[in-house]
Design an enzyme around this catalytic site. Structure first.
Site, PDB file in Angstrom:
ATOM      1  N   SER A 246       0.849  -1.192   0.000  1.00  0.00           N
ATOM      2  CA  SER A 246       0.000   0.000   0.000  1.00  0.00           C
ATOM      3  C   SER A 246       0.886   1.245   0.000  1.00  0.00           C
ATOM      4  O   SER A 246       2.108   1.140   0.044  1.00  0.00           O
ATOM      5  CB  SER A 246      -0.895   0.002   1.239  1.00  0.00           C
ATOM      6  OG  SER A 246      -0.104   0.291   2.365  1.00  0.00           O
ATOM      7  N   LYS A 247       0.225   2.397   0.013  1.00  0.00           N
ATOM      8  CA  LYS A 247       0.955   3.669  -0.017  1.00  0.00           C
ATOM      9  C   LYS A 247       1.923   3.777   1.157  1.00  0.00           C
ATOM     10  O   LYS A 247       2.963   4.402   1.078  1.00  0.00           O
ATOM     11  CB  LYS A 247      -0.034   4.830   0.062  1.00  0.00           C
ATOM     12  CG  LYS A 247      -0.732   5.051  -1.252  1.00  0.00           C
ATOM     13  CD  LYS A 247      -1.350   6.426  -1.298  1.00  0.00           C
ATOM     14  CE  LYS A 247      -2.231   6.553  -2.513  1.00  0.00           C
ATOM     15  NZ  LYS A 247      -3.616   6.826  -2.179  1.00  0.00           N
ATOM     16  N   ARG A 248       1.507   3.160   2.248  1.00  0.00           N
ATOM     17  CA  ARG A 248       2.333   3.128   3.453  1.00  0.00           C
ATOM     18  C   ARG A 248       3.763   2.659   3.153  1.00  0.00           C
ATOM     19  O   ARG A 248       4.717   3.017   3.823  1.00  0.00           O
ATOM     20  CB  ARG A 248       1.606   2.140   4.366  1.00  0.00           C
ATOM     21  CG  ARG A 248       1.976   2.019   5.766  1.00  0.00           C
ATOM     22  CD  ARG A 248       0.796   1.333   6.505  1.00  0.00           C
ATOM     23  NE  ARG A 248       0.380   0.082   5.872  1.00  0.00           N
ATOM     24  CZ  ARG A 248       1.018  -1.057   6.027  1.00  0.00           C
ATOM     25  NH1 ARG A 248       2.101  -1.122   6.744  1.00  0.00           N
ATOM     26  NH2 ARG A 248       0.577  -2.160   5.431  1.00  0.00           N
ATOM     27  N   GLY A 250       5.498   3.413   0.706  1.00  0.00           N
ATOM     28  CA  GLY A 250       6.202   4.357  -0.153  1.00  0.00           C
ATOM     29  C   GLY A 250       6.017   4.039  -1.634  1.00  0.00           C
ATOM     30  O   GLY A 250       6.765   4.518  -2.471  1.00  0.00           O
TER      31      GLY A 250
END
Ligand code: GLU
Length: 491
Positions: A246-248, A250
């Protein structure tokens, strides 16, 4: 191998093209090109709330940038709503679908009641299936909104997944899913099946997140009396912590990698390795090699782990394999897009750019880094010294070492200004001063480049040339004096 192979990439324009989507697109594309098939692009934009034309454009731009060209499309599902409506009406006529007048509230209540009774998973109880014709007509006349549900038959769905092998799902586990929503829009299941059939798609490769959708879609193919295509589901990509990517982590959109200075070929190689090993003896493969080596049977069932270090490695290998002229074109394009690289426009820097690219290219992880560094090598603008490096190396004793080395260099004539000679001088100076050569190398590197890392220091010295190298050391001494007040010994 089917001669009429036709695959598709069918993104929903509800966000950018991300790593997962790009891998799906690439695997379809490789499979298609390997087997001389047709690659179709379809934009699944029926979710009007979440889809935007801007996102469609960004997805197409990302596909083009990656070089994943398509043979048909792009088709937009919002242009095809009438087709879906006509088809679903036919299913109603044939008794394979039915109108459901239940409101969201009624469904919530029924679900809550089932939960209260301790039922684990509630599925629609078909309360509208047996509404009489008159009752249905009455509600229609009164304008009650309704959804259209697929009547799931008894039995089971089996299919041979191209990645996972034999799959079997009992229909009992599937509720009468919605085909048309009460707001008059088709659901994903309906539009995807109709389009894949009418567009002649023979193989669907998509992420594992669609595994639960496939049985429903096969039921729909059966309801229409159509032969389902082949399905293959690619394992979900995980972050380095082995959680869903996920975006988490990066992870950014494909086009963002472009702005960060990654090359399309690096991303293609990187994405290809998420689930497939194109070989083991080369850091990267050309697009042609990826196509010729692609083998669907070799796709791993394990979840690949996304690791940007691998991407950096591949990108750096590609950069160092490129011709200077080719890199210059890429650097100019990047500068155009993200700014920076002023030296590329400066007339006096021109003749030093290609040699600088040659000097630097084996050390660059990405083109952005390259662009940021180039100025220091090809222009005579004052350097901005790395702050941490300056604290460590631009001390009074560092200044003395620089000063002494500067004097040594002055003693070298233009002919003697070689990597070997400049290195010999530095090493003997270090010895004379009783410091390790490394200490001097760090200070000189910072003085010459402003950075704490660079290509081999003596190659840098020779690249800059006698006058420039000495002028930079002098400037560093001045800077140290002005900034810290330190006067090197002997001044
Ligand atoms: N539009 C769907 C998505 O973006 C993909 C549809 C499919 O591959 O079946 O997730």
């Amino acid at each position: 191998m089917r001669e009429n192979l036709k695959v598709r990439f069918a993104p929903s324009p509800t966000g950018y093209l991300h790593v997962g989507g790009a891998r799906t697109a690439l695997f379809n594309w490789l499979y298609c090109r390997k087997n001389n098939g047709v690659f179709l692009l379809r934009i699944e934009d029926t979710d009007l709330q979440r889809s935007t034309p801007e996102m469609s454009k960004v997805i197409l731009d990302a596909m083009k940038w990656l070089g994943l060209n398509w043979d048909e499309g792009p088709f937009y599902q919002t242009d095809r709503i009438d087709i879906y409506r006509d088809h679903v009406e036919k299913l109603i006529e044939q008794g394979r679908a039915y109108r459901c007048f239940c409101t969201g509230e009624e469904l919530d209540k029924a679900r809550a009641a089932a939960e209260a009774r301790g039922e684990k998973s509630w599925k629609y109880d078909r309360r509208c299936l047996n509404l009489s014709q008159e009752e249905q007509e009455r509600r229609l006349k009164e304008g009650h909104p309704y959804a259209i549900r697929c009547l799931v038959p008894t039995g089971k769905v089996t299919y041979e997944d191209l990645v996972h092998g034999k799959m079997e799902i009992q229909n009992e586990a599937i509720e009468d899913f919605v085909l048309f929503k009460s707001d008059g829009s088709p659901t994903y299941h309906l539009s995807v099946v109709i389009d894949d059939h009418l567009m002649g798609i023979t193989t669907i490769l998509r992420g594992d997140d669609h595994i639960s959708n496939t049985p429903k879609q096969i039921l729909l193919y059966n309801a229409f009396g159509w032969t389902p295509p082949n399905f293959g589901h690619l394992p979900l990509i995980l972050g380095p912590d082995h959680q869903k990517l996920s975006k988490r982590h990066g992870v950014t959109s494909v086009l963002n990698y472009k702005s960060l200075g990654y090359l399309p070929l690096a991303l293609l190689n990187f994405f290809a390795r998420l689930s497939w090993n194109p070989g083991d003896d080369k850091p990267f493969y050309s697009v042609e090699e990826l196509v010729s080596r692609f083998n669907l049977k070799k796709i791993s069932k394990n979840n690949p782990v996304f690791d940007t270090k691998k991407l950096d490695f591949i990108n750096s290998k590609i950069i160092s394999s490129m011709e200077e002229g080719e890199l210059l074109v890429c650097l100019r394009e990047l500068a155009e897009e993200v700014g920076g690289g002023d030296c590329l426009k400066s007339p006096e820097a021109q003749e030093r750019i290609k040699p600088a690219i040659e000097l630097l290219k084996s050390r660059m992880r990405n083109l952005k880094e390259f662009l940021d560094l180039l100025d220091a090598y090809v222009t005579d603008r004052p350097l901005e010294y790395d702050a941490e490096g300056a604290r460590t190396h631009f001390t009074p004793s560092g200044a003395s070492l620089l000063k002494a080395y500067l004097e040594d260099l002055k003693g070298l004539g233009p002919e003697e200004f070689t990597a070997t000679e400049t290195e010999r001088l530095l090493r003997s100076r270090a010895e004379a001063e009783g410091v390790g050569a490394g200490v001097m190398i760090h200070a000189v590197r910072l003085a010459l480049t402003g950075k704490t890392v660079s290509p081999g220091l003596f190659d840098v010295i020779v690249f800059l040339g006698r006058e420039r190298a000495m002028a930079r050391i002098e400037r560093a001494l001045l800077w140290i004096h002005e900034t810290t007040g330190a006067l090197p010994g002997g001044c």
